[in-house]
Design a protein around this motif. Structure first.
Motif, mmCIF file in Angstrom:
data_model
loop_
_atom_site.group_PDB
_atom_site.id
_atom_site.type_symbol
_atom_site.label_atom_id
_atom_site.label_comp_id
_atom_site.label_asym_id
_atom_site.label_seq_id
_atom_site.Cartn_x
_atom_site.Cartn_y
_atom_site.Cartn_z
ATOM 1 N N THR A 1 0.862 -1.179 0.000
ATOM 2 C CA THR A 1 0.000 0.000 0.000
ATOM 3 C C THR A 1 0.900 1.231 0.000
ATOM 4 O OG1 THR A 1 -1.953 1.005 1.020
ATOM 5 C CG2 THR A 1 -0.268 0.196 2.509
ATOM 6 N N GLU A 2 0.294 2.401 0.043
ATOM 7 C CA GLU A 2 1.069 3.621 -0.105
ATOM 8 C C GLU A 2 2.034 3.846 1.062
ATOM 9 O OE1 GLU A 2 -3.165 4.368 -1.704
ATOM 10 O OE2 GLU A 2 -2.239 3.372 -0.004
ATOM 11 N N ASP A 3 3.143 4.506 0.759
ATOM 12 C CA ASP A 3 4.079 4.957 1.788
ATOM 13 C C ASP A 3 3.384 6.053 2.593
ATOM 14 O OD1 ASP A 3 6.122 6.319 3.209
ATOM 15 O OD2 ASP A 3 7.622 5.813 1.701
ATOM 16 N N LEU A 4 3.376 5.912 3.908
ATOM 17 C CA LEU A 4 2.675 6.880 4.751
ATOM 18 C C LEU A 4 3.206 8.300 4.601
ATOM 19 C CD1 LEU A 4 2.346 4.781 8.047
ATOM 20 C CD2 LEU A 4 0.492 5.410 6.486
ATOM 21 N N HIS A 5 4.471 8.432 4.198
ATOM 22 C CA HIS A 5 5.070 9.770 4.094
ATOM 23 C C HIS A 5 5.308 10.198 2.656
ATOM 24 C CE1 HIS A 5 5.586 10.045 8.431
ATOM 25 N NE2 HIS A 5 5.926 8.773 8.388
ATOM 26 N N GLU A 6 5.167 9.275 1.727
ATOM 27 C CA GLU A 6 5.295 9.576 0.303
ATOM 28 C C GLU A 6 4.271 8.728 -0.451
ATOM 29 O OE1 GLU A 6 8.733 9.545 -3.153
ATOM 30 O OE2 GLU A 6 9.335 9.327 -1.057
ATOM 31 N N PRO A 7 2.977 9.079 -0.299
ATOM 32 C CA PRO A 7 1.922 8.213 -0.819
ATOM 33 C C PRO A 7 1.891 8.077 -2.335
ATOM 34 C CG PRO A 7 1.005 10.235 0.088
ATOM 35 C CD PRO A 7 2.442 10.217 0.467
ATOM 36 N N SER A 8 2.684 8.852 -3.031
ATOM 37 C CA SER A 8 2.780 8.660 -4.482
ATOM 38 C C SER A 8 3.580 7.406 -4.815
ATOM 39 C CB SER A 8 3.430 9.880 -5.140
ATOM 40 O OG SER A 8 4.745 10.074 -4.626
ATOM 41 N N LYS A 9 4.163 6.781 -3.798
ATOM 42 C CA LYS A 9 4.952 5.560 -3.978
ATOM 43 C C LYS A 9 4.333 4.442 -3.143
ATOM 44 C CE LYS A 9 8.958 5.114 -1.869
ATOM 45 N NZ LYS A 9 10.377 5.314 -1.509
ATOM 46 N N GLU B 1 -7.522 23.369 1.528
ATOM 47 C CA GLU B 1 -6.584 22.811 0.553
ATOM 48 C C GLU B 1 -6.761 21.295 0.476
ATOM 49 O OE1 GLU B 1 -1.760 22.258 -0.204
ATOM 50 O OE2 GLU B 1 -2.489 23.232 1.629
ATOM 51 N N LYS B 2 -6.886 20.668 1.643
ATOM 52 C CA LYS B 2 -7.092 19.224 1.653
ATOM 53 C C LYS B 2 -8.410 18.863 0.972
ATOM 54 C CE LYS B 2 -7.409 15.061 4.374
ATOM 55 N NZ LYS B 2 -6.985 14.304 5.547
ATOM 56 N N ARG B 3 -9.455 19.579 1.294
ATOM 57 C CA ARG B 3 -10.755 19.287 0.692
ATOM 58 C C ARG B 3 -10.691 19.430 -0.831
ATOM 59 N NH1 ARG B 3 -13.601 19.222 -2.729
ATOM 60 N NH2 ARG B 3 -14.146 21.417 -2.834
ATOM 61 N N SER B 4 -9.904 20.373 -1.314
ATOM 62 C CA SER B 4 -9.834 20.619 -2.759
ATOM 63 C C SER B 4 -9.155 19.485 -3.516
ATOM 64 C CB SER B 4 -9.093 21.931 -3.039
ATOM 65 O OG SER B 4 -7.696 21.792 -2.775
ATOM 66 N N ASP C 1 -2.368 15.010 5.348
ATOM 67 C CA ASP C 1 -2.491 16.329 4.722
ATOM 68 C C ASP C 1 -3.091 16.233 3.316
ATOM 69 O OD1 ASP C 1 -0.478 15.484 2.997
ATOM 70 O OD2 ASP C 1 1.081 16.767 3.869
ATOM 71 N N ALA C 2 -3.056 17.347 2.594
ATOM 72 C CA ALA C 2 -3.700 17.425 1.279
ATOM 73 C C ALA C 2 -3.075 16.481 0.269
ATOM 74 C CB ALA C 2 -3.636 18.865 0.760
ATOM 75 N N GLN C 3 -1.829 16.103 0.476
ATOM 76 C CA GLN C 3 -1.145 15.168 -0.423
ATOM 77 C C GLN C 3 -1.257 13.715 0.047
ATOM 78 O OE1 GLN C 3 0.448 18.307 0.386
ATOM 79 N NE2 GLN C 3 -0.582 18.883 -1.526
ATOM 80 N N GLY C 4 -2.004 13.493 1.138
ATOM 81 C CA GLY C 4 -2.169 12.144 1.657
ATOM 82 C C GLY C 4 -1.050 11.694 2.569
ATOM 83 N N ARG C 5 -0.186 12.607 2.950
ATOM 84 C CA ARG C 5 0.943 12.249 3.813
ATOM 85 C C ARG C 5 0.531 12.284 5.282
ATOM 86 N NH1 ARG C 5 4.665 16.795 1.020
ATOM 87 N NH2 ARG C 5 2.928 17.955 1.947
ATOM 88 N N LEU C 6 1.096 11.373 6.063
ATOM 89 C CA LEU C 6 0.890 11.396 7.505
ATOM 90 C C LEU C 6 1.726 12.550 8.047
ATOM 91 C CD1 LEU C 6 -0.383 10.038 9.993
ATOM 92 C CD2 LEU C 6 1.624 8.546 10.100
ATOM 93 N N ALA C 7 1.100 13.716 8.128
ATOM 94 C CA ALA C 7 1.834 14.939 8.475
ATOM 95 C C ALA C 7 0.878 15.927 9.130
ATOM 96 C CB ALA C 7 2.460 15.560 7.224
ATOM 97 N N ASN C 8 1.340 16.594 10.159
ATOM 98 C CA ASN C 8 0.499 17.531 10.894
ATOM 99 C C ASN C 8 0.300 18.825 10.105
ATOM 100 O OD1 ASN C 8 -0.886 18.670 13.231
ATOM 101 N ND2 ASN C 8 0.928 19.960 13.430
ATOM 102 N N TRP C 9 -0.952 19.247 9.969
ATOM 103 C CA TRP C 9 -1.241 20.525 9.311
ATOM 104 C C TRP C 9 -2.036 21.449 10.231
ATOM 105 C CZ3 TRP C 9 -6.611 20.877 8.668
ATOM 106 C CH2 TRP C 9 -7.315 19.671 8.623
ATOM 107 N N TRP C 10 -2.054 21.133 11.515
ATOM 108 C CA TRP C 10 -2.830 21.867 12.499
ATOM 109 C C TRP C 10 -1.935 22.779 13.343
ATOM 110 C CZ3 TRP C 10 -8.172 20.941 13.490
ATOM 111 C CH2 TRP C 10 -8.728 19.904 12.749
ATOM 112 N N THR C 11 -2.486 23.923 13.734
ATOM 113 C CA THR C 11 -1.830 24.697 14.781
ATOM 114 C C THR C 11 -2.096 23.990 16.110
ATOM 115 O OG1 THR C 11 -3.770 26.089 15.217
ATOM 116 C CG2 THR C 11 -2.212 26.857 13.525
#
Length: 663
Positions: A146-154, A394-397, A513-523
């Protein structure tokens, strides 16, 4: 109480099923009972089902459609070899040949059992584990692409825990009586299955003890169901060379070579579990390993074997765990299995017959409106600052909807299916599906692939691709009907669409996030408020009991309950948006459009569910039982209260201090 309203003509479009409503009930007292209590009273759960509603009835009708297609395919014997018609038709025909299957007994799996029994050393053990993995037997772990959690394009390989014969770890460990009972039943079940395969009764009982002890050790090292919902806990990217540091007794290079996968970094989802596997490899005697592997094979193979195996498998996994009293008809089991293994081989014919272009166009319009409603909700949040709103929008878009069926169907090239052996067909199809998955490792992620087959009556959200997926199988009445009012469609499939969109922003999805990465986008401030709002939902569902002393685990059902709550809210907004410039829809049979919307939700989700199934659900299912999926979200919505003119102290109206609103 109901709003007083005059009935108006709705032309060709129909409203909700008024005959399903419990007229002696009260929408403001118990909406689940009111919305379709009459239907449930008049339509008891069939003996072979664990729950029942118009929704589940539709799912069973859907299987009749699949059966009709498969019957048509299997009636011909002149399909080109390897064609989708030959594969699906012959697979179904062999599965339906009960007399042949019964005559063979356990013979189809005997060569496999013998090969396990012939294990003499660790190299043999690993080779057999690899062969079992090839056909999808997850012992005691499984490798899945399945996708790489930090680089889901791979796409990369992930190593998951597996190897348990009961639903989850708690069945092996918890002291409550229902788990004690399950353990006793399981030991009987395992012993009986060994006996059916030819093991003497005394030895079969010893084998069951060996299996249980082995699986209990694995269970002790496994995540529980709440931990399994936390992607952070399962994020352990590991260099290929470092696998040998976690489990040195396993030859990872040979395993990956045999599986045709590159020696790239992998994600070890549960390192502690893999360490326990290493301990078993290093210290557990081979005879115990062989007994364990033979059981796991029998467990997976049971439904493809003769009637005694099927019935014993049902006695534990059906009757005991779900409360169903009768096994499904063979044609249903065979239709389900064919769809599961070769779903895209029959999917094209399915969508030709049951998902016309006008249905897809209507769905596209609804999805567009509901996505826009989500934008409005995000912009209007008073607890989120502009920086986080920008990221959320951005994520929703970047949401990627998939409707109906894949643009390109799998060809199943290389699958060998005949009418001679249902078991051999299952092995061949399972091996192909495993290889198809493994073939994605090390490649760019293919976004055209689907995780469900076209006839599937379900939907899903994938955070790594930020996609919402609705197979044609769910886009059927009563969920979706081109001849129904917008109110009815938005209340049923519309809330499902909103639910899947909301998964992108639930306690799990919000971590991507918007790219599907396991990454914080919250304040930090907004994240703290988001967590607090989620805690309100946890507390609400902790208060929902299925029987004395047994209530929902609020953390387990948090994501699905956020999805239901936000889904109902944004679908309702989208419905109102859809009527802009058109004027309101008419009242039908005395029910306003607003009432039709909520009644459609109640009738879609209003399952009658066996108590045994409810017990299994509250233990391990992230979805609440139907009553609370219906009542829980709408009790928080002022729009529901207004639609039915509920008083402030009505049971279906949560006090303002207790009201939950996440999105």
């Amino acid at each position: 109480m109901l709003l007083a309203a005059t009935t108006a003509s709705a032309g060709a479009l129909h409203g909700i099923h008024t005959e399903d409503i419990n007229r002696s009930g009260d929408a403001c007292n118990d909406f689940f009972d009111y919305a379709n209590g009459a239907w449930r009273q008049q339509n008891p759960i069939p003996d072979y089902m664990d729950r029942w509603s118009r929704r589940w009835e539709s799912g069973e009708v859907n299987k009749e459609h699949v059966r009709d297609i498969l019957t048509e395919l299997s009636a011909r014997t002149d399909w080109p070899k390897g064609s989708s018609g030959q594969l699906a038709g012959d697979f179904y025909a062999a599965c339906m040949d009960e007399s042949r299957i019964d005559a063979l007994g356990s013979k189809p799996v005997q060569p496999w059992l013998d090969e396990i029994g012939a294990i003499r050393n660790k190299a043999d053990l690993q080779r057999v584990i690899g062969k079992l993995h090839d056909i999808g037997v997850a012992v005691p772990f499984i490798v899945y692409a399945t996708e790489d959690l930090h680089e889901p394009s791979k796409t990369i390989a992930h190593i998951y825990a597996g190897g348990l014969g009961m639903p989850d770890r708690d069945y092996y460990l918890k002291p409550e009586q229902r788990f004690v009972d399950a353990r006793a039943k399981y030991l009987e079940h395992v012993a009986k299955m060994f006996e059916l395969a030819g093991t003497p009764a005394a030895q079969a009982r010893q084998n069951a003890d060996t299996v249980f002890a082995f699986e209990k050790r694995l269970a002790e090292a496994s995540f529980d169901n709440v931990q399994l919902r936390d992607p952070q806990l399962q994020d352990h990217l590991t260099a290929f060379a470092d696998l040998s540091k976690i489990a040195p007794d396993f030859d990872w290079a040979k395993y990956f070579d045999d599986a045709g996968m590159p020696h790239d970094a992998v994600n070890v989802t549960q390192p502690r579990f893999l360490q326990q596997v290493e301990k078993e490899l290093a210290t557990t005697p081979l005879p115990q390993w062989k007994t364990y592997l033979q059981w796991q094979l029998l467990n997976v193979a049971a439904d493809a074997l003769s009637t005694p195996f099927v019935e014993e498998n049902f006695a534990f996994n059906g009757k005991f765990l779900t409360g169903a009293t009768e096994i499904k008809p063979r044609w249903k089991r065979c239709a389900e299995l064919t769809d599961q293994q070769l779903g895209e081989a029959l999917g094209q014919k399915y969508v030709e017959k049951y998902f016309p272009p006008e249905a897809k166009a209507k769905m596209q319009e609804m999805v567009k409106n509901i996505l826009l409603a989500m934008d409005d909700v995000i912009r209007g949040l008073d607890w989120m600052d502009e920086e986080t709103k920008k990221k959320a929008l951005e994520k929703r878009s970047t949401f990627f909807p998939k409707l109906g069926y894949p643009d390109k169907f799998k060809d199943y090239k290389g699958v060998v299916v005949s009418r001679e052996s249902a078991w051999d067909n299952l092995v061949s199809a399972s091996r192909w599906n495993t290889a198809d998955n493994r073939g994605q490792v090390g490649k760019p992620t293919d976004r055209s692939r689907w995780g469900m087959t076209p006839p599937t009556s379900n939907a899903y959200y994938n955070p790594l691709q930020n996609e919402i997926v609705f197979p044609a199988g769910i886009l059927q009445p009563p969920a979706f009907d081109v001849n129904a009012t917008d109110a009815v469609n938005y209340g049923a499939i519309g809330v499902v669409i909103g639910h899947e969109i909301s998964h992108g922003f639930d306690d799990q999805g919000a971590q991507f996030d918007a790219q599907g990465r396991l990454a914080n986008w919250w304040t930090p401030k907004d994240n703290a408020q988001f967590q607090a709002k989620g805690q309100c939902v946890v507390k609400q569902f902790e208060g929902y009991f299925i029987e004395p002393g047994v209530h929902h685990n609020g953390k387990l059902v948090l994501g699905e309950s956020i999805g239901d709550l936000a889904g109902a809210k944004i679908a309702y907004r989208a419905y109102l948006k859809s009527r802009e410039g058109k004027g309101p829809e008419p009242t039908i049979d005395g029910f306003t459009p607003e009432q039709q919307f909520f009644l459609s939700w109640g009738q879609w989700r209003g399952d009658e569910t066996r108590l045994e199934t409810q017990r299994t659900m509250v233990q391990g299912d992230p979805h609440p039982v139907a009553k609370y999926r219906v009542n829980g979200p709408v009790s928080n919505l002022p729009e529901f209260r207004a639609a039915f003119q509920c008083k402030a102290d009505a049971p279906m109206v949560r006090a303002e201090a207790d009201r939950c609103e996440v999105w």
